[in-house]
Design an enzyme around this catalytic site. Sequence first.
Site, PDB file in Angstrom:
ATOM      1  CB  VAL A  55      -0.955   0.049   1.253  1.00  0.00           C
ATOM      2  CG1 VAL A  55      -1.952   1.086   1.203  1.00  0.00           C
ATOM      3  CG2 VAL A  55      -1.749  -1.256   1.617  1.00  0.00           C
ATOM      4  CD  GLU A  56       4.064   1.668  -4.320  1.00  0.00           C
ATOM      5  OE1 GLU A  56       3.698   2.360  -5.265  1.00  0.00           O
ATOM      6  OE2 GLU A  56       4.986   1.038  -4.501  1.00  0.00           O
ATOM      7  CD  GLU A  67       6.730  -8.911   1.822  1.00  0.00           C
ATOM      8  OE1 GLU A  67       6.308  -8.157   1.614  1.00  0.00           O
ATOM      9  OE2 GLU A  67       7.904  -9.524   1.102  1.00  0.00           O
ATOM     10  CB  CYS A 102       9.322  -7.570   5.109  1.00  0.00           C
ATOM     11  SG  CYS A 102       8.089  -6.047   4.508  1.00  0.00           S
TER      12      CYS A 102
HETATM   13  N1  THU Z   1       7.540  -4.808  -1.841  1.00  0.00           N
HETATM   14  C1  THU Z   1       6.904  -5.455  -1.027  1.00  0.00           C
HETATM   15  O1  THU Z   1       5.616  -5.107  -0.909  1.00  0.00           O
HETATM   16  N2  THU Z   1       7.371  -6.588  -0.771  1.00  0.00           N
HETATM   17  C2  THU Z   1       8.716  -6.966  -1.129  1.00  0.00           C
HETATM   18  O2  THU Z   1       8.963  -8.090  -0.776  1.00  0.00           O
HETATM   19  C3  THU Z   1       9.424  -6.230  -1.909  1.00  0.00           C
HETATM   20  C4  THU Z   1       9.014  -4.848  -1.916  1.00  0.00           C
HETATM   21  C5  THU Z   1       6.757  -3.400  -2.256  1.00  0.00           C
HETATM   22  C6  THU Z   1       7.152  -2.160  -1.674  1.00  0.00           C
HETATM   23  C7  THU Z   1       7.035  -1.024  -2.756  1.00  0.00           C
HETATM   24  O3  THU Z   1       5.491  -0.790  -2.676  1.00  0.00           O
HETATM   25  C8  THU Z   1       7.116  -1.892  -4.085  1.00  0.00           C
HETATM   26  O4  THU Z   1       7.190  -3.178  -3.726  1.00  0.00           O
HETATM   27  C9  THU Z   1       8.356  -1.548  -4.663  1.00  0.00           C
HETATM   28  O5  THU Z   1       9.655  -1.435  -3.651  1.00  0.00           O
END
Ligand code: THU
Length: 146
Positions: A55-56, A67, A102
């Site tokens: 969720v950005e 995660e 994470c």
């Molecule tokens: N991201 C994750 O949600 N999990 C991961 O294991 C690697 C990266 C997301 C964070 C961000 O929203 C996007 O991927 C790019 O880094």
Amino acid sequence: MAQQHLARALKPEHIQQLLLSCLEAKKSAYCPYSHFPVGAALLTREGRIFLGCNVENACYPLGICAERTAIQKAISEGYKDFKAIAIASDLQDDFISPCGACRQVMREFGTDWAVYMTKPDGTYVVNTVEELLPASFGPKDLQKFQ
Ligand code: THU
């Protein structure tokens, strides 16, 4: 194979369910900035599965990974004993690997549980949290000062 180190290995049908679940979770990803959708499916000792997606945010540092979304959902619903987490992304040639933040959050809830890192074709590699974050700092370290 790393999975053999696990005290409680998953049954094949549970692995398949978790792999499908993290693909499903990825569909909800909110990632208008990175365009990098990630899904996670977290299996509790009770057999519950919690889904999470990244969720950005327009304020970039506030974004959260799939995660941690799944873990925070589980904790906030009263579940904190985990068997496994599966992670999915759109990377075709690499297994998606959890970031350091994470890994530390996973480690808070034990080191002997499984992380399934997948490719879109359903193949995966699996490691324990301990293998992904060796020699880690955790809750017991703080107890020495309490
Ligand atoms: N991201 C994750 O949600 N999990 C991961 O294991 C690697 C990266 C997301 C964070 C961000 O929203 C996007 O991927 C790019 O880094």
